[in-house]
Design a protein around this motif. Structure first.
Motif, mmCIF file in Angstrom:
data_model
loop_
_atom_site.group_PDB
_atom_site.id
_atom_site.type_symbol
_atom_site.label_atom_id
_atom_site.label_comp_id
_atom_site.label_asym_id
_atom_site.label_seq_id
_atom_site.Cartn_x
_atom_site.Cartn_y
_atom_site.Cartn_z
ATOM 1 N N LEU B 236 0.731 -1.415 -0.143
ATOM 2 C CA LEU B 236 0.003 -0.090 0.166
ATOM 3 C C LEU B 236 0.962 1.142 0.027
ATOM 4 C CD1 LEU B 236 -2.480 1.683 0.299
ATOM 5 C CD2 LEU B 236 -2.605 1.005 2.928
ATOM 6 N N LEU B 240 0.975 4.236 -2.817
ATOM 7 C CA LEU B 240 0.703 5.608 -2.571
ATOM 8 C C LEU B 240 1.845 6.518 -3.153
ATOM 9 C CD1 LEU B 240 -0.367 5.335 1.179
ATOM 10 C CD2 LEU B 240 -1.455 6.529 -0.515
ATOM 11 N N ALA B 251 -10.052 0.271 -0.980
ATOM 12 C CA ALA B 251 -9.368 -0.532 0.033
ATOM 13 C C ALA B 251 -10.463 -1.318 0.975
ATOM 14 C CB ALA B 251 -8.957 0.578 1.207
ATOM 15 N N MET B 254 -6.982 -5.437 4.636
ATOM 16 C CA MET B 254 -5.412 -5.239 4.911
ATOM 17 C C MET B 254 -4.894 -6.406 5.553
ATOM 18 S SD MET B 254 -4.997 -1.257 5.502
ATOM 19 C CE MET B 254 -5.872 0.079 4.311
ATOM 20 N N ILE B 268 2.624 3.596 7.781
ATOM 21 C CA ILE B 268 2.590 4.156 6.600
ATOM 22 C C ILE B 268 3.109 5.464 6.315
ATOM 23 C CG2 ILE B 268 0.845 5.084 4.595
ATOM 24 C CD1 ILE B 268 0.630 2.106 4.644
ATOM 25 N N LEU B 271 1.377 8.736 2.859
ATOM 26 C CA LEU B 271 -0.232 9.278 2.938
ATOM 27 C C LEU B 271 -0.190 10.608 2.229
ATOM 28 C CD1 LEU B 271 -2.877 8.001 3.175
ATOM 29 C CD2 LEU B 271 -2.749 9.003 5.608
#
Lengths: 348, 348
Positions: B236, B240, B251, B254, B268, B271
């Motif tokens: 992910l 991104l 989404a 996960m 993450i 973002l």
């Protein structure tokens, strides 16, 4: 030609970390003469420059962005308001008030007429700076995020970061006018008081409140339906963990991360909540929306409310082009209070 | 009453980390008798249980979720297919084939008639398991994310995680049918070959490809328009950082993070790209969409394509209720290959 002109020049790009005063030069340059105008050009005297967080991206030198990078050796540029000193364009005459997204950070500069938009200079209750403020780009950013993307509904709860800022103060008022419960975060007690004066239901100082998670939990025990995000970082993470089912996040900026380095950048832990809470995150850049019908809706609603006194808008004016670099640096530190503009000259 | 009945009971909730075999009990219990039926009840003989990643959330004991937690001491439950053995309901007769989202993980169990939906038992080219597979919930998840939320357009590039899985294999085929360039990620060379056989343009084994960032960059030098995310975590994050302007992320799960502990959870970093690349992230749960018109569109399009042979769908059948706990644990490790179902009995 005279030597009364001054401009703000970028010295070097700053890929990451905090920019410093030495990255800019305030330099005296010749004022362009009327006789140097080519066809369809306009000589502009600057009145106001808009000073915005998105400048950070333009300082970085990246080519991979929605907006062009500033070039070392050239003046900065951005949204501004000025008056026409001389024109070879049939569209503009001396004395017109104009705006453009490509105002050079110079007291006097030459622009092609295609980049300029005329604005009314005599609307009752609307001053030139208001076109960078209550009717400006950050204010429109608030409108698009809250109304067009997140489709705020009466009775919902919204959390607004940077709630006293250029975008946040408009989000707070538009949300209250639509019947939402509004929780604001701001970075000083003065700002907290200001946001309360705008009608927010709960406002906290994110620097002194202790645990952000606990503070948001206490302010919104049932969770939040909308998070209006200007800042990114830890508050975004807390918001993610506080979302209600079918929550929406308007993501128009992440200023807390703009000066971050790989070592200091905040990493998001709670993104999994977008699945379990069925959340939509809308990342957007306001320049995509000026050509859409929502722009007219914004101008109509906000100018009407503003003239009636139903909307306040706090400008943070810094005076003098010489102070522009520091004004920009301070913005990244949250030292502004309201929408920051740099006043270059009086209208008359 | 006979003792031929067997059920899978939860021993304890597992808030975080990996569940283990000892967290479940396979126990022999009495088969409910026809005479024990109250009015409007149905005695069901189970044929298939659906075995899905979202079970992880239901094992956690949390009350703060879109779906109820399993209760220690009770059997697991989920989507299933079965036949009616006896009925006191006017809506069902012995021999009917039925489905429900509240199938108990028991060979025989009693259900209220309100929870059940009759399904055709004799449609040419459609077998009972297909109602958990090509026409089932994960397949509908693919359709909603790709078509309804992300509005996939011809010529766009999509990255699909878990591309051989229950959702991913359908995303790949629907995207190819719509003229997208499809990049798939899968967790073994066999799976990679399978996804290629479905028509994907580039497929990589995310466990052996080396740098995910480099691999995605090479597969999509211009970036990706849509990321279909089942897995979360590092892929992910890479997605991104690889999004094109106006990108969308569906989404729906996960799974890489479902067994994570606070210590092992992935954080993450990228973002901020949702703002700079104007990305929308759609978190969603498929149960919200069965009552919308898009459900009929899905059934019409996919059943038609499937009967014509234009869509394949790989089921991963595990045989025998006794093996159900291990089948579920293996799912969290990616040991399934295709949509996992547990076969309890033959139809006849």
């Amino acid at each position: 030609m005279t030597s009364s002109n001054v401009r703000i020049k970028l010295v070097r790009t700053i890929p990451s970390g905090s920019p410093a005063l030495e990255d800019f030069v305030v330099e005296a340059v010749d004022t362009p003469s009327e006789s140097s105008l080519e066809p369809n050009q306009v000589l502009i005297r600057s009145l106001y420059f808009s000073c915005d967080p998105y400048f950070r991206g333009r300082l970085s030198g990246t080519k991979d962005s929605y907006v062009s990078s500033f070039i070392p050796g050239n003046p900065l540029e951005g949204r501004g308001i000025g008056t026409v000193e001389a024109s070879t364009s049939p569209k503009f005459i001396k004395g017109d008030m104009v705006t453009s997204a490509a105002f050079k950070w110079e007291k006097y500069f030459i622009s092609s007429d295609g980049a300029l938009t005329k604005i009314p200079s005599n609307t009752a209750g609307i001053s030139p700076a208001d076109y960078l403020g209550v009717l400006g780009m950050p204010s429109f950013t608030a409108y698009v995020g809250l109304v067009f993307l997140c489709k705020a509904q009466p009775g919902e709860t919204i959390l607004v970061s940077a709630a006293s800022g250029a975008v946040g103060q408009m989000v707070v008022q538009l949300a209250k006018a639509r019947g939402l419960r509004v929780i604001g975060a701001a970075g000083s007690d003065d700002k907290v008081d200001f946001v309360k004066s705008l009608g927010a239901d709960v406002v906290f100082n994110y620097k002194t409140c202790g645990s952000l998670q606990e503070t948001v939990k206490k302010a919104a025990p049932q969770g939040i339906d909308i998070y209006f995000d200007n800042v990114g970082g830890e508050l975004l993470d807390v918001a993610l963990s506080s979302m209600r089912f079918f929550g929406r996040i308007a993501a128009c900026g992440m200023i807390s991360q703009y000066n971050a380095t790989p070592e200091t950048a905040y990493h998001i832990k709670n993104l999994g909540n977008v699945v379990t809470k069925k959340v939509t995150i809308y990342g957007y850049i306001i320049s995509d929306y000026f050509a859409k019908p929502v722009y007219k809706e914004f101008i109509d609603e906000v100018s009407s409310k503003f003239k009636k006194g139903d909307i306040q808008y706090r400008l943070d004016e810094v005076f003098g082009i010489e102070n522009a670099p520091q004004a920009l640096l301070d913005l990244f530190e949250g030292k502004n209070f309201g929408k920051r503009v740099i006043k270059i000259a009086d209208i008359a």
